[in-house]
Structures are given as C-alpha cells and as structure tokens.
Write a protein that holds these residues in place. Structure first.
Motif, mmCIF file in Angstrom:
data_model
loop_
_atom_site.group_PDB
_atom_site.id
_atom_site.type_symbol
_atom_site.label_atom_id
_atom_site.label_comp_id
_atom_site.label_asym_id
_atom_site.label_seq_id
_atom_site.Cartn_x
_atom_site.Cartn_y
_atom_site.Cartn_z
ATOM 1 N N SER A 123 58.982 13.448 -4.522
ATOM 2 C CA SER A 123 58.209 14.271 -3.583
ATOM 3 C C SER A 123 57.873 15.630 -4.190
ATOM 4 O O SER A 123 57.069 16.366 -3.648
ATOM 5 C CB SER A 123 58.984 14.454 -2.287
ATOM 6 N N GLY A 124 58.515 15.951 -5.339
ATOM 7 C CA GLY A 124 58.106 17.189 -6.000
ATOM 8 C C GLY A 124 59.229 18.065 -6.500
ATOM 9 O O GLY A 124 59.016 19.246 -6.734
ATOM 10 N N LEU A 125 60.435 17.508 -6.647
ATOM 11 C CA LEU A 125 61.507 18.313 -7.228
ATOM 12 C C LEU A 125 61.394 18.268 -8.744
ATOM 13 O O LEU A 125 60.957 17.271 -9.306
ATOM 14 C CB LEU A 125 62.875 17.770 -6.815
ATOM 15 N N GLU A 126 61.800 19.355 -9.383
ATOM 16 C CA GLU A 126 61.697 19.385 -10.840
ATOM 17 C C GLU A 126 62.684 18.418 -11.495
ATOM 18 O O GLU A 126 62.393 17.783 -12.489
ATOM 19 C CB GLU A 126 61.926 20.803 -11.352
ATOM 20 N N LYS A 127 63.891 18.372 -10.899
ATOM 21 C CA LYS A 127 64.918 17.501 -11.461
ATOM 22 C C LYS A 127 65.406 16.536 -10.396
ATOM 23 O O LYS A 127 65.443 16.878 -9.213
ATOM 24 C CB LYS A 127 66.116 18.331 -11.955
ATOM 25 N N THR A 128 65.800 15.340 -10.804
ATOM 26 C CA THR A 128 66.393 14.412 -9.857
ATOM 27 C C THR A 128 67.809 14.888 -9.537
ATOM 28 O O THR A 128 68.605 15.096 -10.448
ATOM 29 C CB THR A 128 66.455 12.999 -10.465
ATOM 30 N N PRO A 129 68.119 15.066 -8.247
ATOM 31 C CA PRO A 129 69.465 15.534 -7.916
ATOM 32 C C PRO A 129 70.510 14.496 -8.303
ATOM 33 O O PRO A 129 70.222 13.297 -8.362
ATOM 34 C CB PRO A 129 69.426 15.700 -6.390
ATOM 35 N N LEU A 130 71.730 14.958 -8.584
ATOM 36 C CA LEU A 130 72.810 14.046 -8.930
ATOM 37 C C LEU A 130 73.091 13.111 -7.764
ATOM 38 O O LEU A 130 73.046 13.512 -6.603
ATOM 39 C CB LEU A 130 74.070 14.851 -9.265
ATOM 40 N N ALA A 131 73.384 11.867 -8.105
ATOM 41 C CA ALA A 131 73.492 10.852 -7.051
ATOM 42 C C ALA A 131 74.874 10.835 -6.396
ATOM 43 O O ALA A 131 75.588 9.841 -6.444
ATOM 44 C CB ALA A 131 73.144 9.487 -7.625
ATOM 45 N N TYR A 132 75.293 11.941 -5.817
ATOM 46 C CA TYR A 132 76.514 11.951 -5.007
ATOM 47 C C TYR A 132 76.162 11.546 -3.582
ATOM 48 O O TYR A 132 75.157 12.014 -3.041
ATOM 49 C CB TYR A 132 77.133 13.352 -4.975
ATOM 50 N N PRO A 133 76.983 10.685 -2.976
ATOM 51 C CA PRO A 133 76.657 10.248 -1.619
ATOM 52 C C PRO A 133 76.443 11.409 -0.647
ATOM 53 O O PRO A 133 75.553 11.352 0.215
ATOM 54 C CB PRO A 133 77.865 9.405 -1.218
ATOM 55 N N ALA A 134 77.227 12.486 -0.796
ATOM 56 C CA ALA A 134 77.097 13.604 0.147
ATOM 57 C C ALA A 134 75.727 14.270 0.051
ATOM 58 O O ALA A 134 75.290 14.951 0.980
ATOM 59 C CB ALA A 134 78.197 14.633 -0.107
#
Lengths: 190, 815
Positions: free
Chosen positions: B586-597
């Motif tokens: 959707s437009g974030l520079e980096k993919t966030p870390l895949a933590y469930p929280a």
C-alpha cells in the motif's frame, strides 16, 4: 443477566405488536437454525435500490404503534456513477489533443491531469492519459493508467475495449507477447 | 636669472615640508656671510640634495599608496563587485498554492470567491480598470485577472464576469469578447519563499515593472543628478556640507542612489573610515561597470525597506507585497510616495505604526514629485486626498505554511540540489489548497480543546496531526503538524512515529480476500489463542477490547467492530508475512517484520506514511505516490521538471471492493458509527485506531474525493484515555464535513453481488426486506456459504436475534 432481561422485554414487545406475523418468526432465544435449502443456484439480490430510512413493511395493527421509534437502516453501499459532461473538461481534452498533435505530450498530460482534478473518476480521462503515456513511451505507466480507466469504466463497452487495446500495445512494446495476446483477447470481448 | 631662480626655489621650498623650509632658512643666513656666488652655489647644491631626497621619498610614498590603492580597488573589484552581480541573480525560490479553477459547474460561492480574491491581493473597486481590480454585486463578480506564468503556459490577463448560484459557478463570461470561457484559473496564492539563509525576503522586479512615478519620484527625492554623476555627487556633498554647517547639525545627506544601494548591501550602519572608503570605491567601480538603468534596477531590488519579525524586507517588490499586499506594478502614485517615504527610515516611518507621521511626509514627497515633474498637478492633488491604503497586516510569510512547506522541501530535496533551491529563482507549484489547510488547522485546534474538556484532560495536554490528500491525484492538499499551526516546531505529521493500532487491521482482511479463500461473511473464530513469538519468551495472548470471547463471528462484523481476536485468528490462518506484504504494497518503504502482534498495529508509523497507505485503499487498490509538488519553473518560466501522475495497481478490484465496503460499514454500524451523526447522509469509509494503553488515537478514512488521516496523542507518549473513536474521529468528521464534496462509492464490479446479511449472525438473507440489523454487502460466496441462508416469507424481515453471541452490546462500547 441484564442483557437477557432486555431481550425478553424487546421480544415481548415485538410479539405483542405483531401478533399477526408471530407464526412465521423464529424463536429469538434459540440459536438460529438456518434453513438449509438444497439450491445449487446462488440466491442473489439484484442491484440495490435505495430505500427510505424508515421500515415501511411493519404494518402495525393498532394504535399502540405510536410509541415505536423509527429505526435507521444503513443505506446500501453506493456505487460510482457516470460523471456528467462538463464544458471545461471538453475544452481541456481539446487542448490536450492539440498539444499531442504538436508533439508536446507533457503539455497534453498536464491538460488531462487538470481535467482529472475536476472529474477524478471519469474513465475517458484516464484513457486519454494512458494514451498520452503510450505516446511518451512510458509503457508501464500506460498499462497501469489504462487499468485505472477500466476500474471506472463499468460496462461502457468502447472504453473497456480501448483500454484493453492500450494494455495490449503496451505489453507488446515491452516484449510481453503472451500478456499482449491476453489483453487483446480481453479487448475482443467488448 | 639667479634671482629668479632663487625665487623659484623659494617657491618650491615653500611647497615642501616645514622642516625643510626651516633648514634652508638657516642655511641662507650663513650663506649671506660668505661671498654671494660661492654661497649661492653651495646653498643650491645643498638645497637640491634635500629637495631630491624629499621628492624621491614623496614619489615612492605616493607610488606605494597608489599601488596599494590600486591593489585594494582591484581586490574590491574582484570580491565585492561580483557579489552585486551574484545578488542580481540570487532570487529565492517562491512557492505557490493550487490555483483556483473557474468553470461552469465549479463549486464556488460569490462570498468565497471574494475572500479568495482579497487573499490574493485583489482590490475592491467600483470599476475594474486594471489587473488586480474586482467588484461584486450579490452573486456576480467582475474581476480583472492578472497575467500569470503557469507551468503549462502563460495565462493572459482577462476581464471576467463570474456568476454563481447555489454554491457553484453558473456562468463564466469574458467581458472583453462577450463570449463564455470554458475554464480559467486565478493566479495562485504565494505561500512562501526559500531564502539563501540570510533571513532576507525579496521579490525581484524588472525596471519595466516599476511604476514610472516611483522611478522618477525616487530620483527627484533622493538623487536628482543620478543620470549625470559618476557615482559620487561632489556638488551635492558641498551643498549638503554648507547646509549642515548653516544648521549646525547633519540635516542633509548627499548619498547617491548607488551609494545607498551599496550601504544597504553592507547593511551594518557603522560609520568607520574603512566602511566609508569601501562604500565610495565600490560605488565608483559599480558605476564604471554598469549602465545607469542596471544600477537603478538593482537599487529597486536591494534597498532595505523594513523589518518584519526576524526577516529583513529588501527591495521595492517585497515592500509592495509587505505594505500593500499587491504587485509593485499595481501601485498608485500615492502608494509609491509611501515607499519613497520609507527610504528615510523604515522604522521611523513604519506606516502601520505611525500612519499620521507617514501621511504627512507622503504628502510632502508628493509635492516634490510634482515640482520635479514626476507627477502632474491633478495626480498630486488626487493622491494627496487618498488615505494610506496600507494593508492591515503583512501577508503570509514562510512560517504561516511552515508545516506544509516541510513536506514540499522534503520532496524537492529528492529531485534538486539544495543550492539550486536556494539561489535560483524557482517557482514551485505546490498542491496546497489554502481553504482546506485553514479548515484543517481550525478543526484540530478547536477539536483538541473540546476533547480535552469532554474527557477532563488538562488543557493543552494533547497534540495532533492531520493530512488531507486528494484521492485519485494523491495530492497533499493540507498538512497540520501540531495544534498551533503558526508555531514552527516539531512536525508531527512527518516526524512523529507512533503505534498505529487497529489501522493495521484492514490489511489482514485484504490479505485474506487476496487468497480467494475468504468472503465477506466467512466465519471467524473468536476464542482464546496463544501465540509463541520468535525470539520472545512471553506467550502472546491477544484479547478483545471487552476482554470477552464470543466463539465465532462473521468476518464483516469482526472488522467493523474492530475485534482483535478474530483478526488475529484470520491473520494466523492467512500468514503474518502475507499481511505485512499487503501493508507494504500500500506504500510503505519497508516491509514490516512479520511478528504476529504487528497485525494489531504494534508498529510505529508517521501520519504521512498512514496517509499513503489509506490513499491506496481510497484509490481502490491503485497506489499513487503522494505528492506536494505539481511543477517547478526556472526563473525564465521554463518548466524544470514535471512530477507526473503515476499509478500502479497493487490490490485486485474484488478484494478492494469487499474491503472498502467493510470500511464503509465501520462508519455505519461499527466503531466509526459516530460519523452517522457528524456527517449524516454523506457516505464515507474509514477505520479507527487505538494503540496500547490509549497512547495514540487515530482515524483514517476517505470520501469519494478526499482521504484524511488524523492522529491525536501526547508528545510525551502517555496514556490519554482516548480511543480512535473518541479522540481522532471527531476532528476527522469536522474536517471532512467541511471539505469533502463527493461521497464515498464503490468502483463498479461485475464479479461481486450485493447481498443482504444479518449483521450479528452473518447469515445470508433471502427475500427479506431491509431491517435495522441487516447489511447489504458485495460478496463472492463459496459453495458452502451459498447453501446456508435464511429465507423470509415474502415481504418480511428477520428480527434481531442471537445477541448472546456477544456482538451487539460490545461494539456499542467502541474500539
């Protein structure tokens, strides 16, 4: 406990107010037993038509109705409608056309973007922009912009056809032959 | 012969120093005692000896001084003169807001247009004679629009008649041709300039733009011999000296315009010899190098005209804007006379502070202007009758739109060298909509005060940020960086990274729709779940807001009611990574870390990042990078770089149609349903967000035309007790009800059907009329889901039922 009381009261009220219909209403306390109908065909409701916000089907038998408060019903989710033709947009498209034939595609794009600020969801303008991007040899942008035209095109056949044609040409220009063929097949559907 | 020679030598002797004369006299006495011939010869040789010495010494000294003077002058020529050359071209970048577009059908009222015209410095007048004039008679406005160089060409000056009715333009007529105009734009509002860091403001003008009365007036008052002298007016100095001696004080200055300009450049007013010498030398050098017209033009752009806060006002162009809020070329003679008055001391003759003093001096100036032939008698008489016409307060400086210009500068820095931005006179066309910006600033300020009061919070304890973008163009129309817009400081809209809470949830559902395995009424688990997170000892046990579990619930009400547990169950089934990838697309520079929280928004983002994400949702899955700059022109009016509209499809239409119908449901029956009373009968879509311990309150959503995000919290990140619904939504609603014009609507989609569902149970309903507890949603059902439905007898409703499952009363309490 409290909830139950409320429900009890509410259901009594409903039952009391609607004695005539009572027979066809399921028991509110039990978990609803879905009526399983072996119908292979999906049960679809046709195009939603806006309804007045007050329930009109509750034909209430006696004067006690007066105490009932009107219930708000959420309106159906609206769907984008075609935009009316505006002289300003016609003029800007004309400007874009002459810029394009003067070999100034950047100017043409500026005019169409200006028109898009007036009618952002007009598929014809997105198609214009896609064609300008193609003229600028921005083939990826041409395809993306044509897709945006498709998103707003609805069932307008000519726009669907032209947009798919731009997509096909953009893909061929990028040496994506398979993609181009698929887009061409889509264009042929309209 | 000898006597005459003697006489001559005596004369020469006199010309030399006293010491020499004395010595020669003693020699003479002794010489008298001896024979005439001998003594004269002797004295002659002695004299010549001394004379030669002195002469040589003087010559060498003179030569050294000359050489030094030459070197110094040359040094000045090399160092100081180029500064002026540079100065003539050193123009700061100027920023403009979006121009107001006029066309039949445009949303505009006569009173709104009047305000816009006044802001642009147009003057109300009974007849529109010159560019910058306008008149209004009820719903008809006549305006003489100024010429303006836009990024797509020059728009010539025109006389227009604009008729409005019921909030939109109904006729747009060209008064010169009598024909209708299809589309026209007003000149854009200037919202600030970027200076080379010296705190000086200026608007560079060409000599041709300076009213002739002002040119002649300044020469008449300040330097009558301007076209005759070589930079220094010697006669003038003598005249001034006599006047000063007569009066016994400094009463008359004799500085030429060039000298004044040089002095203004050095700016400091210390009266050292060195400065005075420099001033004279540089003045003469400049006069030799440049034509009089060039010097006059530089003078008009250089001269110090006052102080405004921390900014020095230099040049007549800026002074005209600062004191009269209009371009220099539009000044009338009585206004030119005020600027000439200011030259005698901008603070002593500050027209806003000492209007009477200025008026008196102005009329004196007008008299002299008439005497010297700069204006006619009628002009003078008319001008002297005029009031001061100085605008009440100075127009916007850079600080008024500081927060917005931060994002502009950030985006420009990607594409330009900073020194280009500072030195070359760029014209930068931004996407700011001044009205929207004003509304957003006011809504934030007013909204925070109300929220503080309603929630018994300390006054001024809350902060906020807001960003408004156009949906399809992704243009940033307004940006609020804090509750006090005029206060330049921390820009929260760009720099405050805060937990986004439930604003993340839509991406869980979007990722689910993308798999094709879920539909809008799929059943989600709402039962306890324990998740062991990688690298963390603690087991994560997500809970719902009300700490209860209902067993199961339909997908659409889980998102509408912002349920944590069903969302986590769904996300775990889909895969956390897929959810994060959807968010990133959707437009974030980096993919966030895949933590469930992270699925419940434990990541921190700045409002500007959220604005991009939700703009993509508002655009039905087409991502367009947010932009604040439409075009940049160089000083010659040539476009440097266009920032074209770019789109990319990042989510498919079916998934997006389902998701957006759910975000619409949020505002109807979910955590955002307060909007039903704030904006009745105007469909919108959006999502509430509340971070852990009520530190951050968010609302992000969109209408058909605008996408807006609002954050509310405290700078020290403490618990405010506010939810997205109680803290951010009221401000969002207040902004949107004023600026949004097109209601939210879904893009047409043939693959999905509008179906009726029971809101609590999620059951598909057949043949039922609409009731309070059902919803119409676009859906693509699996075979299994098609099989189960409730059938109503014709013309009946399904009653409210099954509230035990926990839904109804829970979500009344909000997010």
């Amino acid at each position: 406990m409290n909830k139950q009381k409320h429900l009890l009261l509410l259901s009594f009220l409903i039952l009391f107010l609607l004695p005539a219909c009572a027979t066809s209403w399921p028991d509110p306390y039990e978990k609803p037993k879905p009526v399983v109908v072996s119908a292979p065909e999906p049960v679809f409701i046709p195009e939603p038509t806006p309804e007045p916000p007050v329930v009109e089907t509750m034909a209430l038998p006696d004067s006690r109705v007066g105490t009932a408060t009107p219930i708000e019903i959420p309106a159906p989710t609206p769907v984008i409608e075609a935009e009316p033709e505006l002289a300003a947009v016609v003029a800007l498209r004309g400007q874009a056309q002459s810029s394009l034939s003067n070999g100034e595609p950047a100017m043409a794009a500026a005019s169409i973007e200006r028109a898009l600020r007036i009618q952002a969801k007009n598929p014809i303008l997105w198609l214009d922009l896609a064609e300008i991007r193609f003229a600028q040899q921005e083939f990826t942008q041409a395809e993306n912009t044509a897709k945006k035209a498709l998103a707003y095109a609805g069932n307008k056949r000519d726009i669907n056809k032209q947009a798919w044609t731009v997509i096909a040409n953009s893909r061929y220009a990028r040496n994506d032959k398979d993609g181009g063929l698929r887009a061409e097949a889509e264009a042929a559907r309209f | 012969m000898t006597t005459s020679k003697k006489k001559n030598t005596k004369k020469t002797q006199k010309k030399t120093s006293k010491k020499v004369i004395k010595k020669s006299v003693t020699k003479k006495k002794s010489v008298k005692k001896s024979t005439k011939k001998k003594s004269s010869k002797k004295s002659q040789s002695l004299f010549w000896k001394w004379f030669k010495r002195v002469f040589l010494f003087g010559l060498i000294l003179g030569l050294i001084v000359l050489i030094l003077l030459f070197l110094y002058t040359h040094h000045l020529y090399k160092t100081e003169v180029p500064k002026f050359e540079g100065r003539r071209w050193s123009v700061p970048a100027e920023f403009y807001a979006q121009p107001q577009e006029l066309y039949v059908g445009a949303k505009a009222s006569a009173s709104g247009l009047e305000t816009d015209l006044l802001d642009l410095g147009y003057k109300r007048s009974s007849r529109i004679n010159a560019p910058g004039d306008f008149s209004r008679q009820s719903n008809v406005i006549k305006v003489y629009v100024r010429e303006f160089q836009f990024w797509d060409g020059l728009q010539a000056s025109k006389q227009l008649q604009i008729t409005t009715r019921a909030g939109s333009v109904t006729e747009l007529k060209n008064l010169q041709t009598g024909r209708n105009e299809a589309i026209f734009r007003l000149d854009p509002l200037s919202i600030g300039r970027l200076f080379p860091g010296d705190g000086e403001e200026r608007i560079i003008v060409k000599l041709s733009e300076v009213p002739i009365e002002l040119q002649q007036g300044i020469i008449a008052i300040e330097d009558r011999k301007f076209y005759e002298h070589f930079g220094i007016d010697l006669k003038g100095i003598v005249r001034a000296l006599i006047a000063d001696i007569k009066a016994g004080a400094m009463v008359q200055g004799a500085s030429t315009l060039t000298q004044q300009m040089v002095r203004s450049y050095y700016f400091n007013n210390d009266k050292t010899i060195k400065r005075k010498v420099n001033e004279v030398l540089v003045t003469i050098l400049l006069e030799r190098k440049y034509e009089k017209e060039e010097l006059l033009e530089t003078y008009f752009n250089e001269i110090f005209m006052g102080q405004s806060g921390g900014r020095a006002i230099h040049g007549m162009g800026m002074a005209s804007r600062h004191y009269f809020n209009k371009p220099l070329r539009e000044l009338k003679p009585h206004e030119s006379a005020v600027l000439i008055t200011l030259l005698r001391g901008p603070s002593y003759y500050n027209p806003r502070r000492y209007p009477e003093r200025v008026l008196k001096r102005r009329n004196l100036v007008l008299n002299i202007m008439h005497e010297q032939g700069a204006i006619s008698e009628e002009q003078r008489d008319f001008a002297q009758l005029q009031p001061l016409t100085v605008s009440e307060k100075p127009p916007a400086g850079i600080s008024d739109y500081g927060a917005y210009l931060d994002i502009v500068k950030q985006q420009l820095k990607r594409d330009y060298a900073e020194e280009d931005l500072n030195t070359v006179g760029l014209k930068i066309f931004t996407t700011l909509v001044p009205v929207t910006q004003k509304i957003a600033e006011a809504s934030v300020k007013k909204g925070l005060e109300k929220i503080e009061k309603a929630n018994n919070l300390k006054a001024n304890s809350l902060q906020a940020a807001a960003i408004i973008t156009s949906v399809d163009g992704a243009e940033i129309q307004a940006l609020v960086g804090g509750r006090e817009a005029s206060f330049e400081g921390f820009n929260r809209a760009l720099n405050a990274k805060r937990q986004i809470g439930s604003l993340m949830k839509p991406f869980v559902y979007l990722a689910a729709f993308e798999t094709g395995n879920y539909s809008i009424n799929s059943t989600l688990k709402d039962e306890p779940i324990e998740i062991v997170q990688k690298g963390k000892d603690e087991v994560w046990k997500p809970e719902n807001y009300n700490k209860e579990f209902s067993g199961q619930m339909p997908l659409f009400s889980a998102l509408a009611r912002s349920k944590n547990v069903p969302t986590v169950h769904l996300g775990m089934e889909v895969g956390v990574e897929k959810v994060m990838q959807a968010a990133a697309r959707s437009g974030l520079e980096k993919t966030p870390l895949a933590y469930p929280a992270m699925m419940l928004g434990s990541m921190s983002l700045a409002p500007i990042e959220v604005a991009q994400m939700y703009n993509t949702l508002a655009n039905s899955g087409y991502r367009t990078p947010l932009r604040s700059v439409r075009a940049v022109l160089d000083e010659q009016g040539q476009p440097l770089q266009r920032f074209p509209l770019e789109v990319e499809e990042v989510f498919d239409n079916d998934s997006m149609t389902q998701l957006n119908s759910l975000l619409h449901l949020v505002t109807q029956k979910g955590t955002g349903r307060r909007l039903q009373s704030l904006m009745p009968n105007f469909p919108v879509a959006g999502k509430t967000g509340t971070s852990n311990d009520y530190r951050d309150a968010w609302f992000s959503g969109f209408s058909g035309d605008l996408s807006t995000v609002v954050w509310v919290g405290s700078d020290d990140n403490h618990n405010t007790g506010l939810t997205g619904s109680s803290g951010a939504l009221p401000i969002w609603g207040d902004i949107m009800k004023q600026v949004a014009q097109i209601p939210f609507a879904l893009t047409p989609n043939d693959n999905l059907d509008m179906l009726q569902f029971d809101f609590s149970t999620g059951y598909l309903m057949k043949d039922c009329t609409r009731g309070e507890n059902d919803v119409l949603l676009p859906a693509k059902l699996t075979v299994h889901e098609q099989a189960e439905f409730i059938r109503c007898s014709l013309g009946q409703q399904v009653p409210t039922k099954d509230e035990d499952k926990g839904g109804f009363f829970d979500w009344l309490r909000g997010d």
